[in-house]
Design an enzyme around this catalytic site. Structure first.
Site, PDB file in Angstrom:
ATOM      1  N   ASN A 162       1.257  -2.385   5.348  1.00  0.00           N
ATOM      2  CA  ASN A 162       0.325  -1.207   5.511  1.00  0.00           C
ATOM      3  C   ASN A 162      -0.995  -1.124   4.740  1.00  0.00           C
ATOM      4  O   ASN A 162      -1.900  -0.726   5.097  1.00  0.00           O
ATOM      5  CB  ASN A 162       1.292  -0.135   5.097  1.00  0.00           C
ATOM      6  CG  ASN A 162       0.221   1.163   4.845  1.00  0.00           C
ATOM      7  OD1 ASN A 162       0.064   1.888   5.761  1.00  0.00           O
ATOM      8  ND2 ASN A 162       0.246   1.333   3.436  1.00  0.00           N
ATOM      9  N   SER A 221      -4.812  -0.308  13.559  1.00  0.00           N
ATOM     10  CA  SER A 221      -5.893   0.735  13.673  1.00  0.00           C
ATOM     11  C   SER A 221      -6.266   0.822  14.959  1.00  0.00           C
ATOM     12  O   SER A 221      -6.238  -0.048  16.019  1.00  0.00           O
ATOM     13  CB  SER A 221      -7.126   0.442  12.690  1.00  0.00           C
ATOM     14  OG  SER A 221      -8.067   1.400  13.396  1.00  0.00           O
ATOM     15  N   LYS A 258      -8.625  -5.914  12.023  1.00  0.00           N
ATOM     16  CA  LYS A 258      -7.514  -5.112  12.548  1.00  0.00           C
ATOM     17  C   LYS A 258      -7.060  -5.913  14.022  1.00  0.00           C
ATOM     18  O   LYS A 258      -6.203  -5.915  14.580  1.00  0.00           O
ATOM     19  CB  LYS A 258      -8.026  -3.749  12.664  1.00  0.00           C
ATOM     20  CG  LYS A 258      -7.840  -2.800  11.642  1.00  0.00           C
ATOM     21  CD  LYS A 258      -6.645  -2.995  10.724  1.00  0.00           C
ATOM     22  CE  LYS A 258      -6.532  -2.203   9.513  1.00  0.00           C
ATOM     23  NZ  LYS A 258      -5.364  -2.022   8.809  1.00  0.00           N
ATOM     24  N   ARG A 283       0.282   5.659  -1.834  1.00  0.00           N
ATOM     25  CA  ARG A 283      -0.186   6.929  -1.423  1.00  0.00           C
ATOM     26  C   ARG A 283      -0.567   6.808   0.224  1.00  0.00           C
ATOM     27  O   ARG A 283      -0.122   5.603   0.927  1.00  0.00           O
ATOM     28  CB  ARG A 283      -1.679   7.139  -1.881  1.00  0.00           C
ATOM     29  CG  ARG A 283      -2.622   5.853  -1.687  1.00  0.00           C
ATOM     30  CD  ARG A 283      -3.917   6.069  -2.534  1.00  0.00           C
ATOM     31  NE  ARG A 283      -5.108   5.214  -1.982  1.00  0.00           N
ATOM     32  CZ  ARG A 283      -5.420   4.150  -2.765  1.00  0.00           C
ATOM     33  NH1 ARG A 283      -4.834   4.004  -3.989  1.00  0.00           N
ATOM     34  NH2 ARG A 283      -6.346   3.540  -2.274  1.00  0.00           N
ATOM     35  N   GLY A 336       0.791  -1.354  -0.031  1.00  0.00           N
ATOM     36  CA  GLY A 336       0.268   0.000   0.277  1.00  0.00           C
ATOM     37  C   GLY A 336       0.916   1.225   0.040  1.00  0.00           C
ATOM     38  O   GLY A 336       0.630   2.375   0.623  1.00  0.00           O
ATOM     39  N   TYR A 358     -14.001  -4.536   9.264  1.00  0.00           N
ATOM     40  CA  TYR A 358     -12.609  -3.629   9.603  1.00  0.00           C
ATOM     41  C   TYR A 358     -12.185  -3.769  10.926  1.00  0.00           C
ATOM     42  O   TYR A 358     -10.815  -4.392  11.100  1.00  0.00           O
ATOM     43  CB  TYR A 358     -12.872  -2.328   9.243  1.00  0.00           C
ATOM     44  CG  TYR A 358     -11.549  -1.312   9.228  1.00  0.00           C
ATOM     45  CD1 TYR A 358     -10.706  -1.506   8.181  1.00  0.00           C
ATOM     46  CD2 TYR A 358     -11.319  -0.536  10.363  1.00  0.00           C
ATOM     47  CE1 TYR A 358      -9.715  -0.553   8.014  1.00  0.00           C
ATOM     48  CE2 TYR A 358     -10.286   0.284  10.357  1.00  0.00           C
ATOM     49  CZ  TYR A 358      -9.452   0.242   9.302  1.00  0.00           C
ATOM     50  OH  TYR A 358      -8.087   1.062   9.147  1.00  0.00           O
ATOM     51  N   ALA A 359     -12.999  -3.816  11.846  1.00  0.00           N
ATOM     52  CA  ALA A 359     -12.635  -3.848  13.298  1.00  0.00           C
ATOM     53  C   ALA A 359     -12.021  -5.259  13.510  1.00  0.00           C
ATOM     54  O   ALA A 359     -10.886  -5.731  14.173  1.00  0.00           O
ATOM     55  CB  ALA A 359     -13.622  -3.543  14.176  1.00  0.00           C
ATOM     56  N   ALA A 360     -12.705  -6.363  12.995  1.00  0.00           N
ATOM     57  CA  ALA A 360     -12.508  -7.665  13.202  1.00  0.00           C
ATOM     58  C   ALA A 360     -11.221  -7.841  12.467  1.00  0.00           C
ATOM     59  O   ALA A 360     -10.288  -8.716  13.100  1.00  0.00           O
ATOM     60  CB  ALA A 360     -13.582  -8.523  12.556  1.00  0.00           C
TER      61      ALA A 360
HETATM   62  N1  LIG Z   1      -6.680   6.860   7.131  1.00  0.00           N
HETATM   63  C1  LIG Z   1      -7.222   6.381   8.238  1.00  0.00           C
HETATM   64  O1  LIG Z   1      -7.752   7.037   9.064  1.00  0.00           O
HETATM   65  C2  LIG Z   1      -6.402   5.214   8.836  1.00  0.00           C
HETATM   66  C3  LIG Z   1      -6.788   5.030  10.365  1.00  0.00           C
HETATM   67  C4  LIG Z   1      -6.263   3.816  10.895  1.00  0.00           C
HETATM   68  C5  LIG Z   1      -5.656   2.966  10.128  1.00  0.00           C
HETATM   69  N2  LIG Z   1      -5.332   2.824   8.818  1.00  0.00           N
HETATM   70  C6  LIG Z   1      -4.803   2.000   8.055  1.00  0.00           C
HETATM   71  O2  LIG Z   1      -3.798   2.473   7.454  1.00  0.00           O
HETATM   72  C7  LIG Z   1      -3.461   1.875   6.290  1.00  0.00           C
HETATM   73  C8  LIG Z   1      -2.921   2.785   5.044  1.00  0.00           C
HETATM   74  O3  LIG Z   1      -4.244   3.365   4.804  1.00  0.00           O
HETATM   75  P1  LIG Z   1      -4.369   4.766   4.186  1.00  0.00           P
HETATM   76  O4  LIG Z   1      -5.336   5.528   5.244  1.00  0.00           O
HETATM   77  O5  LIG Z   1      -3.236   5.193   3.684  1.00  0.00           O
HETATM   78  O6  LIG Z   1      -5.304   4.504   3.005  1.00  0.00           O
HETATM   79  P2  LIG Z   1      -5.360   4.485   1.513  1.00  0.00           P
HETATM   80  O7  LIG Z   1      -4.837   6.008   1.046  1.00  0.00           O
HETATM   81  O8  LIG Z   1      -6.880   4.328   0.973  1.00  0.00           O
HETATM   82  O9  LIG Z   1      -4.215   3.635   0.777  1.00  0.00           O
HETATM   83  C9  LIG Z   1      -4.512   1.979   1.102  1.00  0.00           C
HETATM   84  C10 LIG Z   1      -3.420   1.407   0.180  1.00  0.00           C
HETATM   85  O10 LIG Z   1      -3.675   0.047   0.280  1.00  0.00           O
HETATM   86  C11 LIG Z   1      -3.416  -0.362  -1.043  1.00  0.00           C
HETATM   87  N3  LIG Z   1      -4.276  -1.614  -1.325  1.00  0.00           N
HETATM   88  C12 LIG Z   1      -5.831  -1.743  -1.184  1.00  0.00           C
HETATM   89  N4  LIG Z   1      -6.212  -2.819  -1.508  1.00  0.00           N
HETATM   90  C13 LIG Z   1      -4.833  -3.639  -1.878  1.00  0.00           C
HETATM   91  C14 LIG Z   1      -4.856  -4.874  -2.445  1.00  0.00           C
HETATM   92  N5  LIG Z   1      -5.791  -5.771  -2.487  1.00  0.00           N
HETATM   93  N6  LIG Z   1      -3.554  -5.025  -2.505  1.00  0.00           N
HETATM   94  C15 LIG Z   1      -2.463  -4.292  -2.582  1.00  0.00           C
HETATM   95  N7  LIG Z   1      -2.853  -3.266  -1.949  1.00  0.00           N
HETATM   96  C16 LIG Z   1      -3.827  -2.626  -1.709  1.00  0.00           C
HETATM   97  C17 LIG Z   1      -3.890   0.689  -1.888  1.00  0.00           C
HETATM   98  O11 LIG Z   1      -3.445   0.595  -3.143  1.00  0.00           O
HETATM   99  P3  LIG Z   1      -4.160   0.107  -4.624  1.00  0.00           P
HETATM  100  O12 LIG Z   1      -5.541   0.490  -4.308  1.00  0.00           O
HETATM  101  O13 LIG Z   1      -3.466   0.590  -5.761  1.00  0.00           O
HETATM  102  O14 LIG Z   1      -3.931  -1.203  -4.426  1.00  0.00           O
HETATM  103  C18 LIG Z   1      -3.277   1.949  -1.027  1.00  0.00           C
HETATM  104  O15 LIG Z   1      -1.803   2.074  -1.791  1.00  0.00           O
HETATM  105  C19 LIG Z   1      -4.732   0.593   6.067  1.00  0.00           C
HETATM  106  O16 LIG Z   1      -4.013  -0.515   6.608  1.00  0.00           O
HETATM  107  C20 LIG Z   1      -5.695   1.460   7.024  1.00  0.00           C
HETATM  108  O17 LIG Z   1      -6.496   0.500   7.391  1.00  0.00           O
HETATM  109  C21 LIG Z   1      -5.948   3.912   8.332  1.00  0.00           C
END
Ligand SMILES: NC(=O)c1ccc[n+]([C@@H]2O[C@H](COP(=O)([O-])OP(=O)(O)OC[C@H]3O[C@@H](n4cnc5c(N)ncnc54)[C@H](OP(=O)(O)O)[C@@H]3O)[C@@H](O)[C@H]2O)c1
Length: 257
Positions: free
Chosen positions: A90, A142, A159, A16, A13, A155-157
């Site tokens: 990630n 998370s 994580k 971005r 991931g 999602y919660a499950a």
């Molecule tokens: N933002 C928040 O508020 C928040 C809070 C708590 C935890 N998190 C966690 O932080 C992590 C990063 O999230 P983010 O906020 O940066 O989200 P994001 O901007 O949506 O980025 C998610 C990343 O995961 C990749 N991804 C999604 N599905 C995938 C797949 N099937 N195979 C490979 N890569 C995949 C996406 O790339 P592609 O779509 O190009 O594959 C993207 O690079 C996640 O685990 C999320 O649960 C985020």
């Protein structure tokens, strides 16, 4: 803390959001960084940013729901920039909605990307890490690994499961040079948060500002985390041989235990 200069990292991931910030922070700290996700232009752009920091880099098209792709990833990274020392799981996705309306496909997809994918990738990296007695696994969980999430059960499950996996791996790797830790961000300024705001807007008819304020109401800092704040902790965990089995909150004080 050890230097990570010259170590090789894979960030899923990494195209971005939080993953991009982690990839660049690791590169600034001296690591060579492979970046994996499905959207090629995004991972290609981040790899270019890593290269601009004079580190080896590689962008890898990877869908974590494809077991064959995941199994092949460590060898592909090793061929391109060297064997993986630091694995950052990630990538993650979210699905909104109450349990009584949760579609099988949504549950399966969230569990596949957020929980099974990290396990598969860690499993594929471990033989090499154990052989060299060096490995740092950092799983981005998370605040939803700590508390239940209304309208976010899958999602919660996933994580909560990722945290249990992290702690178990930490015990197994402890005498083999491999640490495993989790980071638990609260709301963080990324596309995922934008999508969550949009979901609240469409479900409630509130404005985006109202939705954002409601999501951050219980946050002591009163703001979302920044991807770079999450990345700082990832660098710490990537460089520490003595921290394992831990879960670090980066959530403005939202969860305290
Ligand atoms: N933002 C928040 O508020 C928040 C809070 C708590 C935890 N998190 C966690 O932080 C992590 C990063 O999230 P983010 O906020 O940066 O989200 P994001 O901007 O949506 O980025 C998610 C990343 O995961 C990749 N991804 C999604 N599905 C995938 C797949 N099937 N195979 C490979 N890569 C995949 C996406 O790339 P592609 O779509 O190009 O594959 C993207 O690079 C996640 O685990 C999320 O649960 C985020």
């Amino acid at each position: 803390m050890e230097s990570i200069e010259g170590r090789v990292a894979l960030v899923t991931g990494g195209g971005r959001g939080i993953g991009q910030a982690i990839a660049l922070a690791l590169a600034r700290a001296g690591a060579h960084v492979a970046v994996a996700a499905r959207t090629l232009p995004e991972i290609e752009a981040v790899a270019a940013q890593v290269a601009a920091l004079s580190r080896r880099t590689f962008f890898l098209a990877l869908d974590l729901t494809d077991r064959a792709q995941v199994a092949a990833a460590p060898a592909a990274v090793a061929r391109a920039i060297g064997p993986i020392d630091i694995l950052v799981n990630n990538a993650g996705i979210h699905a909104s909605g109450p349990v009584h309306a949760l579609a099988d496909e949504a549950w399966d997809a969230v569990l596949a990307v957020n929980l099974t994918g990290p396990m598969l990738l860690a499993r594929a990296c471990l033989p090499h890490m154990y052989d060299r007695r060096l490995g740092r696994v950092v799983n981005v969980a998370s605040v939803a690994a700590r508390v239940g999430l209304k309208n976010g059960a899958a999602y919660a499950a996933s994580k909560h499961g990722l945290l249990g996996f992290t702690r178990s791996l930490a015990l197994e790797g402890a005498r083999r040079g491999v640490t495993a830790n989790a980071i638990c961000p609260g709301w963080t300024e990324t596309q995922m948060m934008d999508e969550a705001i949009a979901a609240v807007v469409s479900a409630t008819g509130r404005s985006a500002d109202e939705a954002r304020a409601a999501m951050l109401r219980s946050n002591p800092l009163g703001r979302a985390s920044l991807p770079e704040e999450v990345a700082d902790v990832a660098v710490l965990l990537a460089g520490s041989p003595g921290i394992t089995g831990q879960a670090y909150q980066v959530d403005g004080g939202e969860f305290m235990a």
